[in-house]
Design a protein around this motif. Sequence first.
Motif, PDB file in Angstrom:
ATOM      1  N   VAL A 261      26.071  36.255  48.584  1.00 36.21           N
ATOM      2  CA  VAL A 261      27.386  36.285  47.938  1.00 36.21           C
ATOM      3  C   VAL A 261      27.121  36.240  46.437  1.00 36.21           C
ATOM      4  O   VAL A 261      26.488  35.313  45.945  1.00 36.21           O
ATOM      5  N   VAL A 262      27.600  37.258  45.729  1.00 41.34           N
ATOM      6  CA  VAL A 262      27.397  37.344  44.282  1.00 41.34           C
ATOM      7  C   VAL A 262      28.744  37.141  43.589  1.00 41.34           C
ATOM      8  O   VAL A 262      29.711  37.842  43.896  1.00 41.34           O
ATOM      9  N   GLY A 263      28.793  36.180  42.680  1.00 34.06           N
ATOM     10  CA  GLY A 263      30.014  35.934  41.921  1.00 34.06           C
ATOM     11  C   GLY A 263      30.310  37.091  40.991  1.00 34.06           C
ATOM     12  O   GLY A 263      29.439  37.529  40.245  1.00 34.06           O
ATOM     13  N   LEU A 264      31.539  37.588  41.041  1.00 35.74           N
ATOM     14  CA  LEU A 264      31.959  38.723  40.222  1.00 35.74           C
ATOM     15  C   LEU A 264      32.911  38.222  39.138  1.00 35.74           C
ATOM     16  O   LEU A 264      34.036  37.796  39.440  1.00 35.74           O
ATOM     17  N   PRO A 265      32.490  38.262  37.864  1.00 40.15           N
ATOM     18  CA  PRO A 265      33.309  37.720  36.771  1.00 40.15           C
ATOM     19  C   PRO A 265      34.395  38.687  36.310  1.00 40.15           C
ATOM     20  O   PRO A 265      34.242  39.407  35.334  1.00 40.15           O
ATOM     21  N   LEU A 266      35.495  38.696  37.030  1.00 44.79           N
ATOM     22  CA  LEU A 266      36.622  39.558  36.676  1.00 44.79           C
ATOM     23  C   LEU A 266      37.404  38.967  35.507  1.00 44.79           C
ATOM     24  O   LEU A 266      37.372  37.756  35.276  1.00 44.79           O
ATOM     25  N   ASN A 267      38.121  39.833  34.794  1.00 47.72           N
ATOM     26  CA  ASN A 267      39.053  39.353  33.775  1.00 47.72           C
ATOM     27  C   ASN A 267      40.178  38.606  34.477  1.00 47.72           C
ATOM     28  O   ASN A 267      40.389  38.759  35.683  1.00 47.72           O
ATOM     29  N   MET A 268      40.950  37.836  33.721  1.00 43.32           N
ATOM     30  CA  MET A 268      42.031  37.058  34.319  1.00 43.32           C
ATOM     31  C   MET A 268      43.078  37.934  35.000  1.00 43.32           C
ATOM     32  O   MET A 268      43.713  37.517  35.957  1.00 43.32           O
ATOM     33  N   ASP A 269      43.243  39.180  34.541  1.00 44.76           N
ATOM     34  CA  ASP A 269      44.199  40.083  35.177  1.00 44.76           C
ATOM     35  C   ASP A 269      43.591  40.843  36.360  1.00 44.76           C
ATOM     36  O   ASP A 269      44.231  41.711  36.941  1.00 44.76           O
ATOM     37  N   GLY A 270      42.345  40.510  36.712  1.00 48.21           N
ATOM     38  CA  GLY A 270      41.680  41.142  37.850  1.00 48.21           C
ATOM     39  C   GLY A 270      40.927  42.411  37.515  1.00 48.21           C
ATOM     40  O   GLY A 270      40.284  42.996  38.382  1.00 48.21           O
ATOM     41  N   SER A 271      40.963  42.832  36.265  1.00 50.77           N
ATOM     42  CA  SER A 271      40.260  44.048  35.858  1.00 50.77           C
ATOM     43  C   SER A 271      38.790  43.746  35.553  1.00 50.77           C
ATOM     44  O   SER A 271      38.391  42.597  35.398  1.00 50.77           O
ATOM     45  N   ASP A 272      38.021  44.819  35.473  1.00 45.34           N
ATOM     46  CA  ASP A 272      36.598  44.700  35.142  1.00 45.34           C
ATOM     47  C   ASP A 272      36.403  44.537  33.637  1.00 45.34           C
ATOM     48  O   ASP A 272      37.219  44.992  32.836  1.00 45.34           O
ATOM     49  N   SER A 273      35.302  43.895  33.283  1.00 40.91           N
ATOM     50  CA  SER A 273      34.887  43.748  31.897  1.00 40.91           C
ATOM     51  C   SER A 273      33.449  44.271  31.812  1.00 40.91           C
ATOM     52  O   SER A 273      32.846  44.578  32.843  1.00 40.91           O
ATOM     53  N   PRO A 274      32.877  44.338  30.624  1.00 38.68           N
ATOM     54  CA  PRO A 274      31.465  44.729  30.540  1.00 38.68           C
ATOM     55  C   PRO A 274      30.570  43.788  31.364  1.00 38.68           C
ATOM     56  O   PRO A 274      29.614  44.223  31.998  1.00 38.68           O
ATOM     57  N   ARG A 275      30.898  42.516  31.389  1.00 42.18           N
ATOM     58  CA  ARG A 275      30.107  41.544  32.176  1.00 42.18           C
ATOM     59  C   ARG A 275      30.235  41.847  33.674  1.00 42.18           C
ATOM     60  O   ARG A 275      29.268  41.734  34.431  1.00 42.18           O
ATOM     61  N   THR A 276      31.434  42.227  34.112  1.00 34.83           N
ATOM     62  CA  THR A 276      31.651  42.580  35.513  1.00 34.83           C
ATOM     63  C   THR A 276      30.776  43.764  35.885  1.00 34.83           C
ATOM     64  O   THR A 276      30.141  43.771  36.951  1.00 34.83           O
TER      65      THR A 276
END
Length: 157
Positions: A72-87
């Motif tokens: 299980v890999v944690g996915l760092p989504l933005n607060m609105d659920g969108s992707d970021s460069p980190r995602t």
Amino acid sequence: MITPDTRVFVTALGGPGKLAGLDVGTRTIGVASCDSGWSFAGPLETIRRTKFTKDLEQLRGLLARERYAGVVVGLPLNMDGSDSPRTQSVRAFARNLAPLELPVLLWDERWSTQAVERAMIAADVSRARRAEKVDALAAAHILQGAIDALANLPPDE
């Protein structure tokens, strides 16, 4: 196989088994583990990142030694659920886990590190000790959320 869908992940696993949780950071990878019955997750270790090939070999050794069924890999989504460069970076990391030949579940990890930090501060853990343990504890928080969802999947209709 990489998926954000818990049902697809469970099908790929073929049944319960030990799972590893990863909190992938730019400098470290927090690693957690859960029992094969998906009851509880706990911190395992923190891997200092170097080159991906070395990181992968460390993970391969750990996962093989403990006979994990999936990751299980944690996915760092933005607060609105969108992707970021980190995602996008974490998605690429997950794709690069393919040589492990284990199913990978991408799990929304918004607030995991902050939740762990708050709990450690409330427990009066020193700043140095928090820095040392936060990544593995965040991985355990991520993994616990995922196994709670997996263990409570409704039966197929």
